[in-house]
Structure formats: structure tokens, C-alpha cells
Motif scaffolding. Structure first.
Motif, PDB file in Angstrom:
ATOM      1  N   ARG A  20       0.732  -1.246  -0.045  1.00  0.00           N
ATOM      2  CA  ARG A  20      -0.046  -0.135   0.061  1.00  0.00           C
ATOM      3  C   ARG A  20       0.753   1.251  -0.017  1.00  0.00           C
ATOM      4  N   GLN A  21       1.943   1.084   0.803  1.00  0.00           N
ATOM      5  CA  GLN A  21       2.806   2.439   0.922  1.00  0.00           C
ATOM      6  C   GLN A  21       3.477   2.608  -0.382  1.00  0.00           C
ATOM      7  N   LEU A  22       4.189   1.598  -1.018  1.00  0.00           N
ATOM      8  CA  LEU A  22       4.784   1.608  -2.336  1.00  0.00           C
ATOM      9  C   LEU A  22       3.827   2.077  -3.358  1.00  0.00           C
ATOM     10  N   SER A  23       2.607   1.903  -3.347  1.00  0.00           N
ATOM     11  CA  SER A  23       1.740   2.385  -4.264  1.00  0.00           C
ATOM     12  C   SER A  23       1.533   3.868  -4.227  1.00  0.00           C
ATOM     13  N   LEU A  24       1.924   4.374  -3.072  1.00  0.00           N
ATOM     14  CA  LEU A  24       1.797   5.842  -2.988  1.00  0.00           C
ATOM     15  C   LEU A  24       3.012   6.561  -3.375  1.00  0.00           C
ATOM     16  N   ILE A  46       6.634   3.208   8.874  1.00  0.00           N
ATOM     17  CA  ILE A  46       5.452   4.042   9.247  1.00  0.00           C
ATOM     18  C   ILE A  46       4.500   3.252  10.021  1.00  0.00           C
ATOM     19  N   SER A  47       5.009   2.119  10.437  1.00  0.00           N
ATOM     20  CA  SER A  47       4.090   1.107  10.951  1.00  0.00           C
ATOM     21  C   SER A  47       3.306   1.424  12.430  1.00  0.00           C
ATOM     22  N   ASP A  48       4.263   2.285  12.771  1.00  0.00           N
ATOM     23  CA  ASP A  48       3.477   2.647  14.323  1.00  0.00           C
ATOM     24  C   ASP A  48       3.175   4.058  14.274  1.00  0.00           C
ATOM     25  N   ILE A  49       2.858   4.825  13.027  1.00  0.00           N
ATOM     26  CA  ILE A  49       2.648   6.286  13.085  1.00  0.00           C
ATOM     27  C   ILE A  49       1.021   6.446  12.531  1.00  0.00           C
ATOM     28  N   ILE A  52      -0.471   8.433   9.062  1.00  0.00           N
ATOM     29  CA  ILE A  52       0.597   8.382   8.198  1.00  0.00           C
ATOM     30  C   ILE A  52       0.218   7.388   7.038  1.00  0.00           C
ATOM     31  N   GLU A  53       0.031   7.786   5.805  1.00  0.00           N
ATOM     32  CA  GLU A  53      -0.221   6.647   4.905  1.00  0.00           C
ATOM     33  C   GLU A  53       1.263   6.017   4.051  1.00  0.00           C
ATOM     34  N   ALA A  54       2.023   6.927   3.959  1.00  0.00           N
ATOM     35  CA  ALA A  54       3.271   6.652   3.286  1.00  0.00           C
ATOM     36  C   ALA A  54       4.349   7.869   3.568  1.00  0.00           C
ATOM     37  N   ALA A  55       5.526   7.318   3.762  1.00  0.00           N
ATOM     38  CA  ALA A  55       6.564   8.166   4.038  1.00  0.00           C
ATOM     39  C   ALA A  55       7.949   7.747   3.308  1.00  0.00           C
ATOM     40  N   PHE A  56       8.418   8.696   2.379  1.00  0.00           N
ATOM     41  CA  PHE A  56       9.683   8.518   1.858  1.00  0.00           C
ATOM     42  C   PHE A  56      10.771   9.529   2.007  1.00  0.00           C
ATOM     43  N   MET A  57      12.177   9.165   1.902  1.00  0.00           N
ATOM     44  CA  MET A  57      13.290   9.863   1.957  1.00  0.00           C
ATOM     45  C   MET A  57      14.195   9.654   0.784  1.00  0.00           C
ATOM     46  N   ALA A  58      14.716  11.000   0.440  1.00  0.00           N
ATOM     47  CA  ALA A  58      15.742  10.903  -0.717  1.00  0.00           C
ATOM     48  C   ALA A  58      16.862  11.740  -0.464  1.00  0.00           C
TER      49      ALA A  58
END
Length: 103
Positions: A20-24, A46-49, A52-58
Motif C-alpha cells: 500500500r505504501q509503495l503504491s503511493l 511508518i508502521s507505528d505512526i 501517516i499513509e506513506a513516507a519516503f526519504m531521498a
């Protein structure tokens, strides 16, 4: 039978959450420092947050700056934003990313 058991084993539920997260995942994140388009990003746990639906860092290879993309409820995103600022010890900037890519 509990609702969680109806959704599968813990491993299956974890994999579904990851998918689900990767789809976002956005097409790219624009570096908040030098404005480079960053296509390679790492999903954040983000499992315990809640909220929040998705979070990414670059990490920008051009200037060395880390930029984050966070999707979720407004208040939860603001709280995560502040937590990241506290963790890195610097003020961060808000930005906008393009819609998630569709497969």
C-alpha cells in the motif's frame, strides 16, 4: 474470529501494508535545497505512526541534502515533520510532490 486474522497472517498483513505504501510512492521528490529531481527514494517505516499513509526519504547526490515526502492526515504529517526536524537538528521546508505513479 478477530478482524486481523481475517486479513491474513502477520507476515501477510505486513506485506500488504508495504505494498500500500509503495503504491503511493511519488514519481520523484524535488530536493528542498537545490531543486534537483530525486527519483531514488527509500520508504520509511511508518508502521507505528497513526495518520501517516506513506513516507519516503531521498538523499540528493548533487548537494547532499535529505528531502522527505510524507502523505497522511494534516496533523500527523505536521507532527512527523517536526519529529524529523528534531532528529536532524535543522529546520526543514515543506514542498509538493507529483502524484504517485500508477502501475
Amino acid at each position: 474470529m478477530g478482524q486481523a486474522k481475517l486479513r491474513g497472517t502477520p507476515e501477510q498483513r505486513k506485506q500488504a501494508a508495504i505494498e500500500r505504501q509503495l503504491s503511493l510512492r511519488p514519481k520523484y521528490i524535488r530536493c528542498n535545497n537545490c531543486q534537483a529531481e530525486l527519483n531514488e527514494m527509500t520508504p520509511m517505516d511508518i508502521s507505528d505512526i497513526r495518520g501517516i499513509e506513506a513516507a519516503f526519504m531521498a538523499h540528493c547526490p548533487h548537494c547532499g541534502h535529505d528531502t522527505y515526502a510524507i502523505k497522511g492526515e494534516r496533523e500527523a504529517v505536521a507532527q512527523m515533520h517536526m519529529a524529523i526536524e528534531d532528529a536532524v537538528g535543522a529546520q526543514s521546508q515543506a514542498g509538493v510532490v507529483p502524484a504517485a505513479h500508477r502501475r
